[in-house]
Scaffold this motif. Structure first.
Motif, PDB file in Angstrom:
ATOM      1  N   SER A   1      -1.535  -8.850   0.813  1.00 20.60           N
ATOM      2  CA  SER A   1      -1.851  -7.631   0.086  1.00 20.60           C
ATOM      3  C   SER A   1      -2.268  -6.569   1.088  1.00 20.60           C
ATOM      4  N   SER A   2      -1.726  -5.394   0.929  1.00 19.98           N
ATOM      5  CA  SER A   2      -2.103  -4.351   1.879  1.00 19.98           C
ATOM      6  C   SER A   2      -2.070  -2.979   1.230  1.00 19.98           C
ATOM      7  N   LYS A   3      -2.751  -2.066   1.876  1.00 17.09           N
ATOM      8  CA  LYS A   3      -2.807  -0.707   1.346  1.00 17.09           C
ATOM      9  C   LYS A   3      -1.543   0.049   1.728  1.00 17.09           C
TER      10      LYS A   3
ATOM     11  N   GLU B   1      -3.111  -0.959  -3.373  1.00 13.31           N
ATOM     12  CA  GLU B   1      -3.015  -2.303  -2.831  1.00 13.31           C
ATOM     13  C   GLU B   1      -1.767  -2.943  -3.417  1.00 13.31           C
TER      14      GLU B   1
ATOM     15  N   ASP C   1     -13.965   1.457   4.179  1.00 15.94           N
ATOM     16  CA  ASP C   1     -13.334   0.323   3.503  1.00 15.94           C
ATOM     17  C   ASP C   1     -13.862  -1.020   3.985  1.00 15.94           C
TER      18      ASP C   1
END
Length: 878
Positions: free
Chosen positions: A154-156, A188, A268
């Motif tokens: 999962s990534s931004k 995300e 973050d």
RNA sequence: GCGGGCGUGGUGGAAUUGGUAGACACGCCAGAUUUAGGUUCUGGUGUCGCAAGGCGUGGGGGUUCAAGUCCCUCCGCCCGCACCA
């Protein structure tokens, strides 16, 4: 006959057909021959070729033709980088299918490339959107997955809420989507990543082996990879939420640890998020940090801002020394650990921050020449090396020793049973996220099953083919909206499951096409034997704009493919030589509207008179005045475009090719001018006439070399063979502009020899002129292949010049019997001396001192010293 | 801020890597030929000077018999990356 003009457009079509029918540009599979793989970056089929393509492909073609003439088995292929967003956008606008638009464009552009007379092996052509290409890309994906080179996380991402798609960073302009103009959101998403960081060190180190790459590109890649040596330091926390006891901080400057006055974390950072849960003010600050900072202008003007979390960090060397933990807007989550310790004296950002929040500024490194007792920090941090001060046991050490001392101490020091400090190498390079929520790309061959999770598609089920029946009347990914395509049974458990509907980044397509060209029809992604023979690419040519992404991804792919067994195990670098060519630029013209906005005008609509600063431009149709703008890259928006088709139709491809090679060095921008094209065209006619004159002289094609040659004949032969030598060398060095100049010079020499009436029978001059003419035609062959082929036939050959070997040099002609060198007195040129090339130092000295001009300057004075460099210069010092 | 590159006639650019600066081309000037149509040919063209001769590669300094080229310094321009701890 001789007076007729050469009709380039007509004859060019003829020779193109002859070459195509003869099939002479197909690379041979004879692996015993020496090979040369010449590749230009393949084009995106945007619609029509532009002058940048003409320049790029002309350079590659000159080299390919030259290498072929030098006896190499040459691979010079062409294909299409055919997936991508523009096709989907066109499909939306025109209510058609991206494939139709793409293949239409390929048809147009292929015809245009053919009209350039490029010596391409069209039998190897493919487009990356061909199923027969991307099926193998899917196989590579599965094998990389198997080797652990691909993972999901999962990534931004930048999310365009209007177009419903992920945007690359380059597609976000001032925080807005480049197409929709909507403010970009951070989302995300679970995405596929290629583990390029697994090769980070190798990709960096191997840059040193790429001697034939531009220094600039190597530096850019090195900076992009961004390797740094530092220390990971664990700070004990007090008063942290969720009972968190420590914070990891990465630093390259552990030596400045005694200058620390605060700790800062990214908005973050998990600790920041935890702290913000019970602190609305902090939550608001974090939100502000996330919103800001997308545009360059923002970053430049952004002030260093922070928010004190109330958390306390204990100094690693003194647990009673308490430092505040801030959330700060200049700390990035995705570099290092997303946390820093601030040493205001040694870092400008930290200093700005400390001044704003009135934190202590303790100088810990003093410049070597400063007085440690009085050294203080004002508005500028001292970031260079020096002598340690105010740092307890480090005092007096140099920076490097202090680094080592701190690293050693902290690695021995324990916190909760593990070392406080760990030596760490950190990279700026991130793994490559390749998931795109688009239709027109290579489908990612995996299936999502509720029970089994992510299941790779079986080899036997490849390819995963894009469905044709899709609609583009809505935003988002058409694959998601397709009623049936994604529905599939799980290969493991057989239950209904769902295909991955994301497609791969188009940079994946272009990361291995050079390898596919070596065996474009193989049933496997590559044929190892073919790849082993042809790779690496001997000369890669393209624009500087790909310095990082494409060229770095390809280097990664070569390594990954070797690891997965699709390239020979020792294959690492795909391109042994890289050349980045300059742009084609052109003046732009405009008229101003009443409110001062420019209306751009096509060059053909503008008439120009005068020269230099007095040039006046008017509209051809009406005579209205026109403003002359800057000389900039040809672009649709500025309308300063010249269409290659128009030039080829009126002047011919050879003229366009010759102009592209003339004057400007290939790595620099070339200015397209009407005068330059006209000059190139004149030169073509001049060669044509010259061949006519030579033929009229009557020396037969098959004439034997006479036993004796007059001085003029011998001199011409010397010039001819020297030129052959130099032009060849300059082509190999890609110094085309110098080759062009040498050819001009040579034509002048041949022409002046041919116009001499004194060439009596038996002098051998006729024969030498004939030889020179033939050599000339062979030399222009790689650059102006049609004209050369035409002249070759005219000279009586019934073979193709394109298949003819490069002329053999007669080495003895490269050295002159006599040479003219300059004679200086005190470093100023006072005369010239023509003397036997083999003359000794003393002979040269004696002759030089006897020169009339020299003795006059010397006025009887005795020279103090005479420097003689044979075949170069004489310098008399008085 | 960091990194890379560049600076030579009116213009694009050469200069064998320290050895005749300005090759070659464009442009311009003069002449010849042809004079419907991107003509062709000859000569000239860094600059000051009538000349001899000076001066000249962004500025200044240095090394060297000799510097566009190497070193130092300053100026200007272009490109890339950019809060990278």
């Amino acid at each position: 006959m001789a007076n007729e003009r050469y009709n380039a457009p007509e004859r060019e079509k003829h020779w193109q057909k002859v070459w195509a029918d003869a099939g002479i540009f197909a690379a041979s599979n004879d692996y015993s021959k020496p090979k040369c793989y010449v590749l230009e970056m393949f084009p995106y089929p945007s619609g029509r070729i532009h002058m940048g393509h003409v320049r790029n492909y002309t350079m590659g073609d000159v080299l390919a033709r030259y290498k072929r003439a030098r006896g190499f088995n040459v691979l010079h292929p062409m294909g299409w980088d055919a997936f991508g967003m523009p096709a989907e956008n066109a499909a939306m606008e025109r209510r058609t299918h991206p494939g139709i638009w793409t293949y239409d464009n390929i048809g147009t552009m292929k015809a245009q490339l053919k009209s350039m007379g490029l010596s391409l092996d069209w039998s190897r052509e493919f487009a990356t959107c061909d199923v027969n290409y991307y099926r193998h890309q899917q196989k590579l994906f599965l094998d990389f997955l198997d080797k652990g080179l691909i993972y999901r996380k999962s990534s931004k991402v930048n999310w365009d809420p209007v177009d419903q798609t992920v945007l690359a960073n380059e597609q976000v302009i001032d925080g807005h989507g480049w197409r929709s103009g909507a403010p970009v959101e951070q989302r995300e998403l679970t995405q596929w990543f290629f583990k390029i960081t697994a090769f980070a060190d190798d990709l960096l180190n191997a840059l040193d082996t790429l001697e034939n790459w531009p220094e600039k590109v190597r530096t850019m890649q090195a900076n992009w990879i961004g390797k740094s040596h530092g220390l990971l330091i664990r700070w004990a926390l007090v008063n942290a939420p969720d009972g968190e006891s420590e914070l990891k901080v990465y630093t390259t400057r552990p030596d400045t640890l005694f200058g620390a006055s605060f700790v800062a974390i990214a908005a973050d950072h998990p600790l920041a998020k935890a702290a913000a849960r019970n602190n609305p003010e902090l939550a608001a600050f974090c939100e502000e940090c996330r919103r800001a900072g997308t545009s360059v202008a923002d970053l430049e003007t952004a002030e260093k801002k922070g928010f004190d979390t109330g958390i306390i960090a204990r100094h690693p060397f003194d647990s009673s020394w308490k430092l505040p933990v801030y959330v700060a807007n200049f700390v990035l989550m995705d570099y290092g650990t997303g946390a820093i310790f601030g040493c205001p004296a040694g870092d400008q950002r930290d200093l700005d921050f400390a001044r704003r929040y009135e934190l202590p500024v303790i100088p810990v490194v003093a410049p070597p020449d400063a007085d440690p007792a009085t050294f203080a920090i004002g508005r500028e941090a001292y970031t260079a090396d020096g002598v340690m001060i105010n740092s307890q046991f480090l005092d007096g050490m140099d920076t490097e020793t202090a680094f080592e001392t701190v690293a050693n101490r902290l690695s021995e020091q324990q916190l909760g049973g593990t070392p406080v400090g760990t030596r760490t190498i950190n990279f700026r390079l991130r793994d490559w996220g390749i998931s795109r929520q688009r239709y027109w790309g290579c489908p990612i061959p995996v299936i999502h099953c509720e029970d089994c999770g992510v299941v790779p598609v079986c080899d036997a089920d490849l390819p995963v083919v894009l469905p044709d029946d899709v609609t583009f009347d809505n935003t988002g990914n058409p694959l998601d909206r397709h009623p049936t395509w994604a529905r599939v049974d799980c290969p493991q458990c057989g239950k209904p499951a769902r295909r991955e509907t994301d497609t791969m980044d188009t940079f994946v397509d272009s990361s291995w096409y050079f390898a596919r060209f070596t065996s474009p029809h193989a049933d496997t992604p590559t044929d190892i034997q073919a790849a082993d023979y042809w790779l690496p690419v001997d000369q890669y040519i393209g624009g500087i704009e790909h310095a990082i992404l494409h060229l770095l991804y390809s280097r990664f792919y070569a390594r990954a493919m070797a690891e997965a067994g699709h390239l020979p195990p020792d294959m690492k670098e795909p391109f042994s030589a890289l050349f980045t060519q300059g742009m084609v630029v052109h003046e732009c013209y405009f008229q101003k509207t009443e409110d001062g906005k420019p209306i751009w005008l096509e060059p053909e609509k503008v008439h120009i008179e005068g020269e230099g600063g007095n040039r006046v431009a008017t509209l051809v149709e009406t005579g209205d005045p026109v403003c002359i703008g800057d000389i900039i890259k040809m672009s649709k928006s500025k309308k300063n475009i010249v269409d290659p088709d128009d030039i080829i139709a009126s002047y011919g491809a050879d003229c366009a090719r010759w102009f592209m090679l003339s004057d400007s060095p290939p790595e620099r921008d070339v200015i397209w001018t009407e005068a330059g094209v006209a000059g190139a065209s004149r030169f073509i006619q001049r060669i044509w006439r010259l061949i006519g004159i030579v033929l009229e002289k009557g020396c037969e094609h098959s004439a034997q070399k006479p036993d004796t040659l007059c001085d003029e004949a011998l001199a011409l032969r010397r010039v001819a063979h020297k030129t052959v030598h130099q032009v060849g060398q300059n082509i190999e060095d890609l110094r085309f502009n110098v080759s062009v100049a040498q050819l001009y010079e040579f034509v002048n020499a041949v022409q002046s020899a041919a116009s001499q009436e004194a060439s009596q029978k038996g002098s051998g001059l006729d024969w030498a002129i004939r030889e020179a003419a033939e050599l000339l035609i062979q030399m222009i062959g790689p650059m102006m292949p049609h004209l050369a082929e035409e002249c070759w036939a005219r000279l009586g050959y019934n073979t193709l010049l394109a298949e003819h070997p490069w002329p053999a040099l007669e080495e003895e002609l490269l050295v002159d019997d006599t040479i003219t060198i300059a004679v200086q007195v005190n470093g100023k040129r006072r005369g010239e001396l023509t003397i036997a090339t083999s003359a000794s130092r003393s002979e040269i000295e004696t002759a030089a001192l006897k020169l009339e001009g020299i003795s006059r300057v010397l006025e009887g004075k005795m020279p103090k010293k005479v420097i003689v460099v044979p075949q170069r210069i004489v310098n008399i010092v008085v």
